[in-house]
Design a protein around this motif. Structure first.
Motif, short mmCIF file in Angstrom:
data_model
loop_
_atom_site.label_atom_id
_atom_site.label_comp_id
_atom_site.label_asym_id
_atom_site.label_seq_id
_atom_site.Cartn_x
_atom_site.Cartn_y
_atom_site.Cartn_z
N THR A 102 0.73 -1.24 0.06
CA THR A 102 0.03 -0.08 0.07
C THR A 102 0.77 1.20 0.03
OG1 THR A 102 -1.75 -1.09 1.21
CG2 THR A 102 -1.82 1.15 1.28
N THR A 103 1.74 1.35 0.69
CA THR A 103 2.75 2.52 1.09
C THR A 103 3.56 2.89 -0.58
OG1 THR A 103 3.21 1.89 3.26
CG2 THR A 103 4.90 3.40 2.25
N VAL A 104 3.79 1.67 -0.90
CA VAL A 104 4.87 1.96 -2.14
C VAL A 104 3.74 2.54 -3.38
CG1 VAL A 104 4.72 -0.33 -3.23
CG2 VAL A 104 6.75 1.58 -3.45
N ALA A 105 2.41 2.17 -3.32
CA ALA A 105 1.52 2.71 -4.23
C ALA A 105 1.26 4.16 -3.95
CB ALA A 105 0.11 2.11 -4.12
N ARG A 106 1.14 4.45 -2.74
CA ARG A 106 1.00 5.86 -2.34
C ARG A 106 2.20 6.85 -2.28
NH1 ARG A 106 -3.84 6.42 1.17
NH2 ARG A 106 -4.42 4.53 2.38
N ALA A 107 3.24 6.41 -2.06
CA ALA A 107 4.36 6.82 -1.91
C ALA A 107 5.05 7.12 -3.15
CB ALA A 107 5.47 6.80 -0.86
N ALA A 108 4.77 6.33 -4.12
CA ALA A 108 5.45 6.60 -5.49
C ALA A 108 4.81 5.86 -6.69
CB ALA A 108 6.75 5.66 -5.44
N ARG A 109 3.37 5.84 -6.43
CA ARG A 109 2.45 5.30 -7.50
C ARG A 109 3.09 4.11 -8.13
NH1 ARG A 109 -0.18 8.64 -4.47
NH2 ARG A 109 -1.36 10.34 -5.24
N LEU A 110 3.71 3.28 -7.40
CA LEU A 110 4.41 2.00 -7.99
C LEU A 110 3.47 0.94 -7.58
CD1 LEU A 110 7.80 2.75 -7.55
CD2 LEU A 110 6.95 2.37 -9.91
N ILE A 111 3.24 -0.10 -8.36
CA ILE A 111 2.77 -1.48 -8.06
C ILE A 111 3.72 -2.58 -7.74
CG2 ILE A 111 1.07 -3.36 -8.80
CD1 ILE A 111 -0.52 -1.27 -10.69
N ALA A 112 3.48 -3.11 -6.84
CA ALA A 112 4.85 -4.04 -6.70
C ALA A 112 4.06 -5.23 -5.74
CB ALA A 112 5.91 -3.66 -5.45
N GLU A 113 4.85 -6.44 -5.87
CA GLU A 113 4.07 -7.46 -5.15
C GLU A 113 5.02 -7.77 -3.77
OE1 GLU A 113 6.69 -10.10 -8.35
OE2 GLU A 113 6.27 -11.43 -6.75
N PRO A 114 4.25 -8.53 -2.98
CA PRO A 114 4.67 -8.90 -1.46
C PRO A 114 6.04 -8.78 -1.50
CG PRO A 114 2.32 -9.52 -1.58
CD PRO A 114 2.80 -9.27 -3.09
N SER A 115 6.48 -9.94 -2.21
CA SER A 115 7.87 -10.26 -2.17
C SER A 115 8.99 -9.26 -2.46
CB SER A 115 8.13 -11.58 -3.01
OG SER A 115 7.41 -12.62 -2.70
N GLY A 116 8.47 -8.39 -3.33
CA GLY A 116 9.32 -7.18 -3.87
C GLY A 116 9.22 -6.22 -2.75
N VAL A 117 8.60 -5.86 -1.82
CA VAL A 117 8.63 -4.80 -0.97
C VAL A 117 8.92 -5.25 0.39
CG1 VAL A 117 6.52 -3.82 -1.98
CG2 VAL A 117 6.26 -5.38 -0.03
N VAL A 118 9.65 -6.28 0.77
CA VAL A 118 10.17 -6.54 2.21
C VAL A 118 11.19 -5.70 2.41
CG1 VAL A 118 9.21 -9.17 2.24
CG2 VAL A 118 11.58 -8.58 1.04
N SER A 119 11.90 -5.11 1.60
CA SER A 119 13.03 -4.25 1.64
C SER A 119 12.31 -2.79 2.28
CB SER A 119 13.67 -4.11 0.19
OG SER A 119 12.91 -3.76 -0.65
N LEU A 120 11.24 -2.62 1.74
CA LEU A 120 10.53 -1.45 2.36
C LEU A 120 9.90 -1.62 3.70
CD1 LEU A 120 8.74 0.41 -0.47
CD2 LEU A 120 10.81 1.21 0.77
N ALA A 121 9.63 -2.90 3.82
CA ALA A 121 9.11 -3.34 4.97
C ALA A 121 10.27 -3.16 6.12
CB ALA A 121 8.31 -4.77 5.16
N ALA A 122 11.53 -3.80 5.85
CA ALA A 122 12.47 -3.66 6.81
C ALA A 122 13.00 -2.35 7.20
CB ALA A 122 13.61 -4.26 6.09
N LEU A 123 12.80 -1.25 6.35
CA LEU A 123 13.04 0.33 6.42
C LEU A 123 12.17 0.69 7.45
CD1 LEU A 123 14.68 2.40 5.42
CD2 LEU A 123 12.90 2.89 3.50
N GLN A 124 10.84 0.10 7.56
CA GLN A 124 9.98 0.66 8.24
C GLN A 124 10.14 0.16 9.75
OE1 GLN A 124 6.28 1.08 6.39
NE2 GLN A 124 5.69 2.98 7.82
N GLU A 125 10.11 -1.13 9.77
CA GLU A 125 10.15 -1.99 11.10
C GLU A 125 11.55 -1.80 11.73
OE1 GLU A 125 6.61 -5.19 11.11
OE2 GLU A 125 8.42 -6.01 10.68
N HIS A 126 12.53 -1.73 11.06
CA HIS A 126 13.74 -1.25 11.69
C HIS A 126 14.48 -0.19 11.37
CE1 HIS A 126 14.16 -5.87 12.37
NE2 HIS A 126 13.30 -5.91 11.21
N ALA A 127 13.43 0.77 11.75
CA ALA A 127 13.65 2.08 11.30
C ALA A 127 15.02 2.76 11.97
CB ALA A 127 12.48 3.28 11.65
#
Lengths: 322, 322
Positions: free
Chosen positions: A267-292
């Protein structure tokens, strides 16, 4: 550099070899990223790659590197994911046969992707040993060359070209975050960074529900995957004999992320960059958020490794404008 | 170059002036584009710009160019679309007051975008003259500087910086397609291309249902918009006194597109590049599809001008992988 299955020269050669076929994907800056204290966050858009995943790179490198005699025999693999379509595509580009073994319970969208490339998938049972056996049988019958989804030197070298591009496109970065499943993309990234910019720290991101790389990194030997129910379906495999020693040597750390944060990151990458990505593709962004706290004040590039989203309901119901 | 309201030096200065605040957005190659015979199709991702539209550039240039005495008086505009939020954002960056007049029947998402930037919109009646009157009243009461959404030299110069980037990012292009509403982006693009690469052909794209620029280009004087029901809500205005002479002099042609093709292009760009764009932002791709014969064998960059999609149902129900 210690002796691994792949070295810098292999990655450089791969970059040259695959350049006519794959895209040099964009590095894109995100509009504000919720709860994030990094100095800047950019994503490398492998979700926009040919076939919408970085897998095109490794498959293409392996196929284009075959000598004519090998090429005439065709290629074979087993995969239910992005590597299946990537290998079929690479074989089509070279005009050689591809035999793709897929579990009979694979998603229709994945079977169809291979069919749209003119290859009828060879169906097998759902277990890992079913797949390996079916692929071995095809190999014996046809003489085709087996191209493993990640534990193959040419595949690792091909995936390493993502980092070669990033380091040129974002020379000011100091931190990279890379999803890890079998470790092909991570190992290639680590080798490229080690040669070009050893000062850049590389973190791996992995679903908590498939934390084999995390456990392997800590125990010092390859640990099995214990569950296969993470929404990040591309990351449910354990690391390989070729990829693990490279990961063990060079990765800064492996960060686990929750299922909820993975879903939210789509959801975040769609909002923040208007990009469509799959769950496996966004774990890098999830890490950025959960290990800020790890990334505070850093210049981060997160690899968005794939765009084959089959859960369109994860996109936000409404986009905010600012 | 003939005497227009804006010249090349203004655009160069704008590029320098706004560089710290706006993104240099990506130019991204599309995976196969249905029914298209162009040699290559790339999109300039202004849907990923600050505020998710190119409007940030013009608004930022106008605001940052104010002298301190003007800045102290604040800025005012009337707009129901991306310029409203863009001006509020630019004013926030400079720390000055923004007065944003918006029709009381504006979409909630648009009103909220302005509110999220700390500005309470000044509501007015729904007709064009209501807006102008309300803005004039604010201007008289506050002394704020009026920044027109497109017919303003600094806004046109700011929008021209999109083309400056494109010509650097895709030096091999021979054709540009640009959406036209009021003509700020188109006029800025034409001036930049005329100075940097006069060999590049610039086409404008416009909804058939709001074909005022098409009719104006043919009749030689500014024609009114006859309908306001195109789904491309950002393109429902007629061209301006400053933008029209530039368009008339330099545009190669103005191409009209159907409502159906605009809707389909939102779907297409999600499939072909995993990008979320709004209807007004994809008319350039719609023109590429509906006027394919013009672009056969060409190297095209289409400007994807905005990403504020409020019809998520236009995204495909399922993404194909290849």
């Amino acid at each position: 550099m210690q002796n691994f299955a792949v070295d810098w020269a292999d990655i450089e050669a791969a970059a040259q070899r695959i350049q006519p076929w794959v895209f040099c994907t964009s590095v894109t800056e995100l509009n504000e990223f919720p709860g994030n204290s990094a100095l800047s966050v950019r994503v490398k858009c492998e979700n926009q790659q040919r076939g919408f995943a970085f897998k095109a790179r490794g498959a293409c490198n392996a196929v284009m590197k075959l000598d004519p005699e090998q090429a005439a025999r065709g290629v074979v693999t087993h995969s239910s994911g992005n590597h299946a379509a990537a290998l079929a595509w690479a074989a089509q580009q070279r005009g050689i046969a591809a035999h793709i073994v897929m579990p009979q319970n694979s998603a229709g969208i994945k079977l169809n992707a291979v069919r749209r490339l003119g290859v009828e998938p060879i169906l097998c049972g759902p277990r890992g040993e079913d797949r390996a056996l079916a692929a071995q049988r095809v190999q014996e019958q046809t003489g085709a060359v087996f191209i493993h989804p990640f534990d193959h030197p040419d595949v690792i070298a091909g995936q390493g070209t993502v980092a070669v591009e990033i380091l040129r496109q974002a020379p000011d970065l100091d931190t990279l975050i890379v999803p890890v499943g079998g470790g092909g993309l991570l190992a290639g990234t680590l080798l490229a960074v080690q040669s070009m910019r050893p000062d850049v720290k590389v973190y791996a991101a992995e679903p908590q529900l498939a934390d084999d790389a995390y456990r392997s990194f800590r125990s010092g030997h390859i640990e099995p995957v214990l569950r296969t129910d993470s929404i990040a379906d591309g990351l449910r495999t354990s690391v390989g004999d070729l990829t693990f020693p490279i990961i063990q040597r060079y990765v800064e750390d492996i960060l686990c992320v929750s299922e909820q944060c993975i879903q939210e990151s789509v959801t975040t990458v769609a909002r923040a960059a208007r990009l469509i990505a799959e769950p496996s593709g966004v774990v890098s962004l999830a890490a950025l958020q959960e290990h800020a706290h790890i990334f505070a004040g850093r210049r981060v590039v997160a690899i968005l490794s794939g765009g084959n989203l089959d859960r369109m309901d994860l996109l936000p119901a409404e986009l905010q404008w600012v």
